[in-house]
Motif scaffolding. Sequence first.
Motif, short mmCIF file in Angstrom:
data_model
loop_
_atom_site.label_atom_id
_atom_site.label_comp_id
_atom_site.label_asym_id
_atom_site.label_seq_id
_atom_site.Cartn_x
_atom_site.Cartn_y
_atom_site.Cartn_z
N GLN A 74 -33.18 -28.79 23.57
CA GLN A 74 -33.38 -28.76 22.12
C GLN A 74 -34.05 -30.03 21.61
O GLN A 74 -34.47 -30.08 20.45
CB GLN A 74 -32.04 -28.58 21.40
N TYR A 75 -34.15 -31.04 22.45
CA TYR A 75 -34.73 -32.31 22.03
C TYR A 75 -36.18 -32.10 21.59
O TYR A 75 -36.96 -31.44 22.26
CB TYR A 75 -34.66 -33.33 23.17
N GLY A 76 -36.52 -32.66 20.46
CA GLY A 76 -37.87 -32.51 19.91
C GLY A 76 -38.06 -31.22 19.15
O GLY A 76 -39.19 -30.82 18.88
N ALA A 77 -36.95 -30.56 18.77
CA ALA A 77 -37.06 -29.33 17.99
C ALA A 77 -37.94 -29.59 16.77
O ALA A 77 -37.79 -30.60 16.09
CB ALA A 77 -35.68 -28.84 17.55
N VAL A 78 -38.85 -28.68 16.50
CA VAL A 78 -39.79 -28.86 15.40
C VAL A 78 -39.12 -28.67 14.05
O VAL A 78 -39.35 -29.44 13.11
CB VAL A 78 -40.99 -27.89 15.56
N SER A 79 -38.27 -27.67 13.92
CA SER A 79 -37.63 -27.37 12.65
C SER A 79 -36.52 -28.37 12.33
O SER A 79 -35.71 -28.71 13.19
CB SER A 79 -37.03 -25.95 12.67
N VAL A 80 -36.47 -28.79 11.08
CA VAL A 80 -35.45 -29.73 10.62
C VAL A 80 -34.05 -29.10 10.66
O VAL A 80 -33.05 -29.80 10.59
CB VAL A 80 -35.81 -30.26 9.20
N SER A 81 -33.98 -27.78 10.80
CA SER A 81 -32.70 -27.08 10.92
C SER A 81 -32.66 -26.23 12.18
O SER A 81 -32.02 -25.19 12.22
CB SER A 81 -32.45 -26.23 9.68
N VAL A 106 -23.06 -27.47 11.03
CA VAL A 106 -24.24 -28.24 10.64
C VAL A 106 -25.47 -27.60 11.28
O VAL A 106 -25.38 -26.95 12.31
CB VAL A 106 -24.15 -29.74 11.05
N ARG A 107 -26.60 -27.81 10.62
CA ARG A 107 -27.90 -27.44 11.20
C ARG A 107 -28.79 -28.67 11.11
O ARG A 107 -28.78 -29.38 10.10
CB ARG A 107 -28.52 -26.26 10.46
N GLY A 108 -29.54 -28.91 12.14
CA GLY A 108 -30.42 -30.07 12.16
C GLY A 108 -31.19 -30.14 13.45
O GLY A 108 -31.51 -29.12 14.05
N ARG A 109 -31.45 -31.37 13.89
CA ARG A 109 -32.11 -31.58 15.17
C ARG A 109 -31.64 -32.91 15.73
O ARG A 109 -31.23 -33.81 14.99
CB ARG A 109 -33.63 -31.52 15.05
N HIS A 110 -31.72 -33.03 17.05
CA HIS A 110 -31.21 -34.23 17.72
C HIS A 110 -32.16 -35.40 17.51
O HIS A 110 -33.32 -35.35 17.89
CB HIS A 110 -31.00 -33.96 19.20
N GLU A 111 -31.64 -36.41 16.87
CA GLU A 111 -32.43 -37.62 16.63
C GLU A 111 -32.43 -38.54 17.85
O GLU A 111 -33.40 -39.23 18.12
CB GLU A 111 -31.87 -38.37 15.41
N GLU A 112 -31.31 -38.54 18.55
CA GLU A 112 -31.18 -39.45 19.68
C GLU A 112 -30.27 -38.82 20.74
O GLU A 112 -29.25 -38.23 20.41
CB GLU A 112 -30.59 -40.77 19.20
N CYS A 132 -28.84 -33.92 10.25
CA CYS A 132 -28.57 -32.59 9.71
C CYS A 132 -29.21 -32.36 8.34
O CYS A 132 -29.23 -33.27 7.50
CB CYS A 132 -27.06 -32.38 9.58
N SER A 133 -29.67 -31.13 8.13
CA SER A 133 -30.18 -30.72 6.83
C SER A 133 -29.20 -29.79 6.13
O SER A 133 -29.38 -29.48 4.95
CB SER A 133 -31.52 -30.00 7.00
N TYR A 134 -28.16 -29.37 6.84
CA TYR A 134 -27.16 -28.45 6.30
C TYR A 134 -25.78 -28.85 6.80
O TYR A 134 -25.63 -29.28 7.96
CB TYR A 134 -27.47 -27.02 6.76
#
Length: 171
Positions: A74-81, A106-112, A132-134
């Motif tokens: 999932q690393y580098g997921a394009v969508s913010v959620s 929560v919904r988001g993407r892995h920052e680190e 997370c955006s949610y």
Amino acid sequence: MALPKKLKNMNLYNDGVSYVGQCKTVTLPKLGRKLEAWRGGGMDGPVKVDLGHSDDGITLEWTLGGWDLTALRQYGAVSVSGVQLRWAGSIQRDDDEQVSAVEVVVRGRHEEIDMGDSEGGEDTEHKFNTACSYYKLTIDGSVEVEIDLLNFIFVVNGEDRLAAHRKAIGL
């Protein structure tokens, strides 16, 4: 007299995949508001005005024992959620044995992703920081807090605190 409710057990789910037996720790998101001092004419001192959610954002930190391809892929997921995580906790009071279900989605993407130290014959842990955006906190089936940054939604105890603002700007 009442004793506090304490976490007795938990599990983490990544897009529906259970991490039972693998998830070591979860640091639930801090909820923060951006408050700035305002002192206008005729005021004897400043008051803090609410300018929305904190600039620090909503972050879930979690640690897995061992290697997990689900999260790595999932690393580098394009969508913010693009990634959904669900933490389920079982809390209990030791005086009356009452058990409550607590859930954070929560919904988001892995920052680190911190792969940690690798040493033969030693424990391996990977730490994840998910921006997370949610966010939604549910206790015993009741939604207590819901924050949807992309859709301009902020609900606390059933009160949609941004409804009038959405209406005012035509959303």
